[in-house]
Structure formats: structure tokens, C-alpha cells
Design an enzyme around this catalytic site. Structure first.
Site, PDB file in Angstrom:
ATOM      1  N   HIS A   1       8.828  -2.284   3.496  1.00 20.64           N
ATOM      2  CA  HIS A   1       8.500  -1.488   2.301  1.00 20.64           C
ATOM      3  C   HIS A   1       8.663   0.004   2.548  1.00 20.64           C
ATOM      4  CE1 HIS A   1       4.555  -0.105   3.820  1.00 20.64           C
ATOM      5  NE2 HIS A   1       4.474  -1.298   4.395  1.00 20.64           N
TER       6      HIS A   1
ATOM      7  N   CYS B   1       3.391  -4.929   8.666  1.00 20.80           N
ATOM      8  CA  CYS B   1       4.662  -4.753   7.969  1.00 20.80           C
ATOM      9  C   CYS B   1       5.545  -3.718   8.679  1.00 20.80           C
ATOM     10  CB  CYS B   1       4.401  -4.303   6.538  1.00 20.80           C
ATOM     11  SG  CYS B   1       3.413  -5.476   5.588  1.00 20.80           S
TER      12      CYS B   1
END
Length: 195
Positions: free
Chosen positions: A148, A164
């Protein structure tokens, strides 16, 4: 993955451009150090083209290309104990995604995440940034791991996230435009350094 699996190219690659979006949020301009700019590199390893490989030891994400080449992006990765190595596929893609912390995130840091238990709409203040690629596994579905964007450029090249991989927003927008649904993603293990 060993560092020698990848060889840096000669210079920064001009990969970023103006991409249209229905969202009108204006991205800030990031003054990233040259070593954090996307660049085309030669890869020694025989990875198939059009895959995503994250090398946590180099804080690098590689979008593989034909003929032993790749685009290298600099990333921030999961904190110790939260980074999950494995093989995944892109099960969803979202522009300006909304975000809800996982129950584990709220349990670990309630002072930070409990106030967002009902979610946060997309936008520059959202932890998923401008774009998100959602990592799935067969039989498991959504792993709650993401590749992201972020509006915190100082987190690139560090172990900062809840598992992440993050890129600055404009670089994430570029990667997002290249990566189709069902793309294979490999989060390589964190190498153990010799004592």
C-alpha cells in the site's frame, strides 16, 4: 533471497507520471533520496516476468520484467514478528481504500487503533494511502496483508508496519497501474544475519 540475486541499474527510472483518478486528492511532493527512487535493474535470478517480489533485507520490492529485468521500488516492511513471508496473489485492488485495523492490531496497541475500530475512509490521512494491493492465499482468502501507499516517506527503508509493505503514494500509484489481479506475490523471508 540473497543480495547478489539483484544488481542495481545505472540510474533512476522514469516510471512516474500523471495518472488519472476519480479521486481529487492532491498528493504532496516527496523529496526522496536518490537511492529510494524507482529504477530498472538487472536481476540474476530467473524469476518469471510480471511478479512482485519483496526482499525485506534490502527494503526492496521488485516488479519483474522479461529478459532478466525488474523495476525496484524502496519499501517499508513489517516490524519484527509481524512480517509474514510466503507466497500470495493479488485478490483485490483499491484506489483510495478505506481502512479498518485488524482485531490483533487493536489488541496490541489499543491506545493507537481502538478509535478506528469502525474504520476510516480513504484519503491522504488513511494508513493505506493512495492505492492498495490486497494479498490473498488459496484456502485462506484475504490475509489482511497489503502492499500500500503511505504519506510518511520517513518510514521507507525501515521495519515499521503491521506486516505490510509500503511505498510512498506516487510510487504506489505507479506500481498499482502495472500489477493486474491474480498476480503472484512472494514476500521473501527475513535473512538471519550470522553472529
Amino acid at each position: 533471497m540473497q543480495r547478489r540475486d539483484f544488481i542495481a541499474g545505472a540510474g533512476a527510472l522514469t516510471v512516474l507520471g500523471s495518472r488519472g483518478s476519480a479521486h481529487t486528492t492532491k498528493l504532496p511532493v516527496y523529496n526522496m533520496p536518490e537511492e529510494f527512487l524507482p529504477r530498472q535493474v538487472r536481476i540474476r535470478n530467473s524469476f518469471a516476468p510480471y511478479e512482485v517480489h519483496v526482499d525485506p533485507g534490502q527494503f526492496a520490492l521488485y516488479w519483474t520484467l522479461p529478459e532478466g529485468r525488474a523495476i525496484r521500488y524502496s519499501v517499508g516492511i513489517g516490524r519484527p514478528g509481524l512480517y509474514e513471508a510466503g507466497e500470495f496473489y493479488i485478490g483485490a485492488k483499491k484506489e483510495w481504500p478505506s481502512w479498518t485495523p485488524t482485531p490483533d492490531m487493536i489488541r496490541r496497541e489499543p491506545h493507537r487503533y481502538a478509535k478506528f475500530a469502525d474504520g476510516m475512509p480513504g484519503g491522504l490521512g488513511n494508513p493505506l494511502g493512495s492505492r492498495a494491493l490486497y494479498l490473498f492465499q488459496p484456502g485462506r482468502g484475504d490475509t489482511f496483508l497489503r502492499i500500500h501507499g503511505t504519506n510518511e516517506p520517513d518510514t521507507i527503508g525501515r521495519r515499521v508496519s503491521n506486516g505490510c509493505a509500503r511505498l510512498v503514494n506516487d510510487q504506489m500509484m505507479d506500481l498499482y497501474g502495472r500489477v493486474p489481479m491474480d498476480t503472484r506475490v512472494v514476500l521473501h523471508p527475513v535473512a538471519t544475519l550470522p553472529a
